[in-house]
Design a protein around this motif. Structure first.
Motif, PDB file in Angstrom:
ATOM      1  N   PRO A  30     -23.505 -41.630  16.394  1.00 52.55           N
ATOM      2  CA  PRO A  30     -24.831 -41.423  15.804  1.00 52.55           C
ATOM      3  C   PRO A  30     -25.911 -41.966  16.725  1.00 52.55           C
ATOM      4  O   PRO A  30     -25.624 -42.754  17.628  1.00 52.55           O
ATOM      5  CB  PRO A  30     -24.771 -42.254  14.524  1.00 52.55           C
ATOM      6  CG  PRO A  30     -23.829 -43.368  14.861  1.00 52.55           C
ATOM      7  CD  PRO A  30     -22.812 -42.783  15.798  1.00 52.55           C
ATOM      8  N   LYS A  31     -27.140 -41.511  16.496  1.00 53.28           N
ATOM      9  CA  LYS A  31     -28.257 -42.079  17.260  1.00 53.28           C
ATOM     10  C   LYS A  31     -28.635 -43.444  16.708  1.00 53.28           C
ATOM     11  O   LYS A  31     -29.155 -44.293  17.418  1.00 53.28           O
ATOM     12  CB  LYS A  31     -29.461 -41.143  17.166  1.00 53.28           C
ATOM     13  CG  LYS A  31     -29.267 -39.846  17.935  1.00 53.28           C
ATOM     14  CD  LYS A  31     -30.396 -39.660  18.937  1.00 53.28           C
ATOM     15  CE  LYS A  31     -30.083 -38.590  19.948  1.00 53.28           C
ATOM     16  NZ  LYS A  31     -30.610 -37.294  19.572  1.00 53.28           N
ATOM     17  N   ASN A  69     -18.673 -41.198  15.262  1.00 50.67           N
ATOM     18  CA  ASN A  69     -19.492 -39.989  15.159  1.00 50.67           C
ATOM     19  C   ASN A  69     -20.630 -39.956  16.182  1.00 50.67           C
ATOM     20  O   ASN A  69     -21.415 -39.022  16.190  1.00 50.67           O
ATOM     21  CB  ASN A  69     -20.089 -39.892  13.759  1.00 50.67           C
ATOM     22  CG  ASN A  69     -19.015 -39.889  12.700  1.00 50.67           C
ATOM     23  OD1 ASN A  69     -18.267 -38.933  12.587  1.00 50.67           O
ATOM     24  ND2 ASN A  69     -18.901 -40.981  11.950  1.00 50.67           N
ATOM     25  N   ARG A  83     -27.929 -35.987   8.230  1.00 50.96           N
ATOM     26  CA  ARG A  83     -28.714 -36.882   9.082  1.00 50.96           C
ATOM     27  C   ARG A  83     -27.846 -37.449  10.193  1.00 50.96           C
ATOM     28  O   ARG A  83     -26.680 -37.756   9.984  1.00 50.96           O
ATOM     29  CB  ARG A  83     -29.293 -38.036   8.248  1.00 50.96           C
ATOM     30  CG  ARG A  83     -30.238 -37.539   7.191  1.00 50.96           C
ATOM     31  CD  ARG A  83     -30.988 -38.673   6.525  1.00 50.96           C
ATOM     32  NE  ARG A  83     -31.820 -38.111   5.452  1.00 50.96           N
ATOM     33  CZ  ARG A  83     -32.775 -38.773   4.813  1.00 50.96           C
ATOM     34  NH1 ARG A  83     -33.022 -40.032   5.138  1.00 50.96           N
ATOM     35  NH2 ARG A  83     -33.474 -38.196   3.867  1.00 50.96           N
ATOM     36  N   ASN A  84     -28.463 -37.591  11.346  1.00 53.76           N
ATOM     37  CA  ASN A  84     -27.718 -38.112  12.485  1.00 53.76           C
ATOM     38  C   ASN A  84     -27.754 -39.642  12.507  1.00 53.76           C
ATOM     39  O   ASN A  84     -28.040 -40.264  13.520  1.00 53.76           O
ATOM     40  CB  ASN A  84     -28.302 -37.533  13.771  1.00 53.76           C
ATOM     41  CG  ASN A  84     -27.339 -37.677  14.928  1.00 53.76           C
ATOM     42  OD1 ASN A  84     -26.233 -38.188  14.746  1.00 53.76           O
ATOM     43  ND2 ASN A  84     -27.748 -37.257  16.096  1.00 53.76           N
ATOM     44  N   LYS A 125     -16.403 -32.507  10.591  1.00 48.48           N
ATOM     45  CA  LYS A 125     -17.104 -31.647  11.560  1.00 48.48           C
ATOM     46  C   LYS A 125     -16.148 -30.669  12.227  1.00 48.48           C
ATOM     47  O   LYS A 125     -16.543 -29.959  13.152  1.00 48.48           O
ATOM     48  CB  LYS A 125     -17.799 -32.518  12.617  1.00 48.48           C
ATOM     49  CG  LYS A 125     -18.955 -33.309  12.039  1.00 48.48           C
ATOM     50  CD  LYS A 125     -19.659 -34.127  13.101  1.00 48.48           C
ATOM     51  CE  LYS A 125     -20.524 -35.215  12.480  1.00 48.48           C
ATOM     52  NZ  LYS A 125     -19.740 -36.427  12.117  1.00 48.48           N
TER      53      LYS A 125
END
Lengths: 260, 372
Positions: B169-170, B167, B92-93, B120
């Protein structure tokens, strides 16, 4: 002042009684005279004799081989067990932990006879393999007891944090969980190794005639009359265990663990 | 355009934003207990949303379902319109700042922050660049080699935030992130978090039981109780126009009075008939009335007040005095900068706009403020 002196003297006497036999043993391992009551001058001969003796070399080989393999296996099995136990419900955990601590409290002789009976009833010939299995069996509970506190200290969200950052469950286990509890695993391995080198009673009942470790050898040598080589061998074993205990305790001092 | 968007546009942080996360009839049960009961919520891009409620209200469970650590029993989680339910946490983002941080204690500060990038397989030079930039942002330059255990609570907090934000993330999920800090540090971190959210421009979903924290930081506050969303609104909405007794009681201090709505704009209690700004109730419908302690004005001449009362207790609170004034029928909590001595008889007035009329809920009201 007076009180302090008395305390010191009392402590010294206690330690003297505790360690006198070992001190005598060590001193006589350097005794030139074969007699146990007389000092005949300093010598390293008995230590040299040790390594010339084929029987002793073989027993040493078995002792170390069994210690290494049983440590490896019991550490892996015990760590996996601890991981499972820490994820159980409270009731399950209590039950499993009680089952786990029974063998720890059980007299060695009972464990030894029980294992021997089991092997014989299953028609497994006593020897190296049975002794190895026995050592793995009695080491596992100690490894579990060493690893569990580390797991409990860990933040309960640590594994989730790794997953959250994109790690697969396997990656999280390898790179986060195992390293986080590594001090506990090492303690467990050291204890398992020490116990294995140490053990006489359980080994005696499970070794049969084809495999002999050092403690069994010393016992059978002593029955035939004490040779000074026994003193030298015992001294060496004591020193190995002593060094291992110091390492384990050093780790504990650093506040890394709460065991033994 | 709703008030929330207007506020954001004024701050210049967003253009018209689109929906990022949608929760539809989301339900989670533990055995026979329903932790989250069919909630619906839409979260926009760049929004600072706070889930607020007492312990056990389902706010953390909701957050954990968005993060992927709990599976919903019913309902859907949509992320940019796509179903997220069956996506495992690690795909999941979104990133999470956990309660008490959950830092990796066997790694130093640098490696903690770098963890997500290493997973990643980002190149070392890129990792170095991003970690350094992130540590600079959270004001931890020079701490790279430090053991996380040797850091203070506030510093650990910032490592946890950096570890998540690196990272890109959104959405950042924060589960009571300031709960372990002392009051002064908490206030400072509130401001810092808000600054970070504005500067990185990502959506924050923030869980807290601290109503003041929620009001200070959020664009939107979601008040929850017993697994049910009570009210969604801007901090101003929630404070000034609580929708029911629970919200009124949980957010700030209030006088909650049982009364009757006579007709539109006319409410009655204790034999008084007062003007108000609320309408749309049935004639003579029983209602709950909220009057905030700071909205009651005191006049020295009792006859000039709508309600007459005797001051029975005075407590100095720094900014104001908190007084309990007893009328013939009930006690009122009043906050004023001017002190009226105990025993004095005074009059009390309330402006129509300061009277908030709410539907009488059959909701049992229990507010316990404690950590989960």
């Amino acid at each position: 002042m007076m009180q302090k002196a008395i305390k010191r003297i009392y402590m010294s006497i206690v330690f003297l009684f505790l360690y006198a036999p070992i001190i005598v043993l060590i001193v006589f391992s350097f005794n030139k005279s074969k007699s146990r009551g007389q000092w005949g001058g300093f010598t390293f001969d008995w230590y040299i004799d040790l390594f010339k003796d084929r029987q002793i070399r073989e027993a040493l080989y078995f002792t170390i081989l069994i210690a290494v393999i049983s440590t490896l296996v019991s550490t892996i099995v015990g760590t996996i067990a601890a991981l499972g136990i820490s994820n159980m419900t409270k009731l399950g955990r209590t039950i499993v932990l009680n089952i786990n601590s029974l063998p720890v409290l059980n007299p060695d002789i009972v464990t030894g006879v029980a294992l021997m009976t089991l092997f014989i009833s299953m028609r497994i010939e006593l020897g190296f393999v049975t002794m190895l299995i026995a050592h793995i069996v009695f080491s596992i509970p100690y490894v579990i007891l060493a690893v569990l506190p580390k797991l409990r200290q860990m933040n309960k969200h640590t594994a989730e944090a790794a997953l959250d950052l994109g790690a697969t469950p396997a990656y999280a286990m390898r790179k986060v969980i195992i390293p986080e509890i590594m001090p506990g695993i090492i303690s467990g391995a050291l204890i398992a190794f020490t116990l294995s080198i140490d053990d006489f009673v359980i080994s005696f009942f499970t070794a049969g005639t084809s495999a002999t470790n050092l403690s069994i050898l010393i016992y059978s040598m002593a029955k035939r009359g004490v040779k000074p080589t026994i003193n030298a061998l015992s001294t060496l074993m004591f020193l190995v265990v002593l060094i291992l205990m110091i390492i384990i305790n050093k780790k504990n001092d650093k506040g890394e663990d709460i065991i033994i | 355009m709703d008030i929330n968007t207007t506020k954001l546009l004024k701050q210049g942080t967003i253009k018209m934003s689109k929906n990022l996360i949608e929760l539809r009839n989301l339900t989670k049960r533990y055995n026979d207990m329903t932790a989250v009961d069919s909630i619906n919520l839409t979260i926009k891009e760049n929004e600072f949303v706070t889930l607020l409620g007492p312990s056990g209200c389902g706010k953390t469970t909701t957050l954990r379902m968005i993060g992927g650590f709990e599976d919903p029993d019913e309902g859907e989680i949509l992320f940019e319109g796509k179903l997220l339910n069956n996506v495992p946490a690690y795909k999941r983002n979104v990133n999470t700042v956990f309660q008490r941080y959950a830092l990796f204690t066997h790694m130093n500060v640098y490696e903690n922050v770098a963890f997500g990038l290493r997973v990643k397989k980002v190149s070392n030079s890129e990792i170095d660049r991003r970690v350094k930039r992130m540590l600079k942002m959270v004001d931890l330059e020079g701490f790279e080699k430090r053991n996380v255990d040797s850091l203070s609570g506030g510093q650990q907090q910032r490592v946890a935030i950096a570890r998540a934000l690196v990272n890109e993330p959104k959405v950042l999920l924060l589960d009571e992130p300031l709960g372990a800090l002392d009051l002064k540090l908490r206030k400072e971190m509130q401001i810092e978090l808000l600054d970070m959210q504005r500067s990185v421009g990502i959506t924050f979903i923030y869980v807290t039981h601290d109503q003041e924290e929620a009001l200070t930081m959020s664009d939107t506050v979601v008040v929850m109780n017993k697994g049910v969303i009570q009210q969604i609104g801007t901090p101003q909405d929630i404070y000034n126009e609580p929708i029911n007794r629970f919200v009124a009681d949980f957010i700030g201090e209030s006088n909650i009075i049982e009364g009757v709505m006579l007709e539109d704009y006319k409410v009655s209690f204790d034999g008084l008939v007062l003007d108000c700004v609320d309408k749309g109730f049935a004639p003579n419908e029983p209602v709950d009335i909220v009057i905030r302690p700071e909205d009651i004005r005191i006049v020295v001449n009792p006859d000039e007040g709508m309600i007459k009362g005797t001051v029975t207790s005075v407590v100095f609170k720094g900014v104001h005095y908190e007084m309990i004034i007893e009328s013939d029928t009930r006690e009122y909590l009043v906050q004023r900068t001017m002190m009226f001595p105990e025993g004095s008889v005074v009059g009390m007035n309330v402006q129509p706009a300061d009277i908030q009329v709410m539907k009488r809920g059959d909701m049992p009201c229990s507010v316990e403020e404690e950590e989960e």
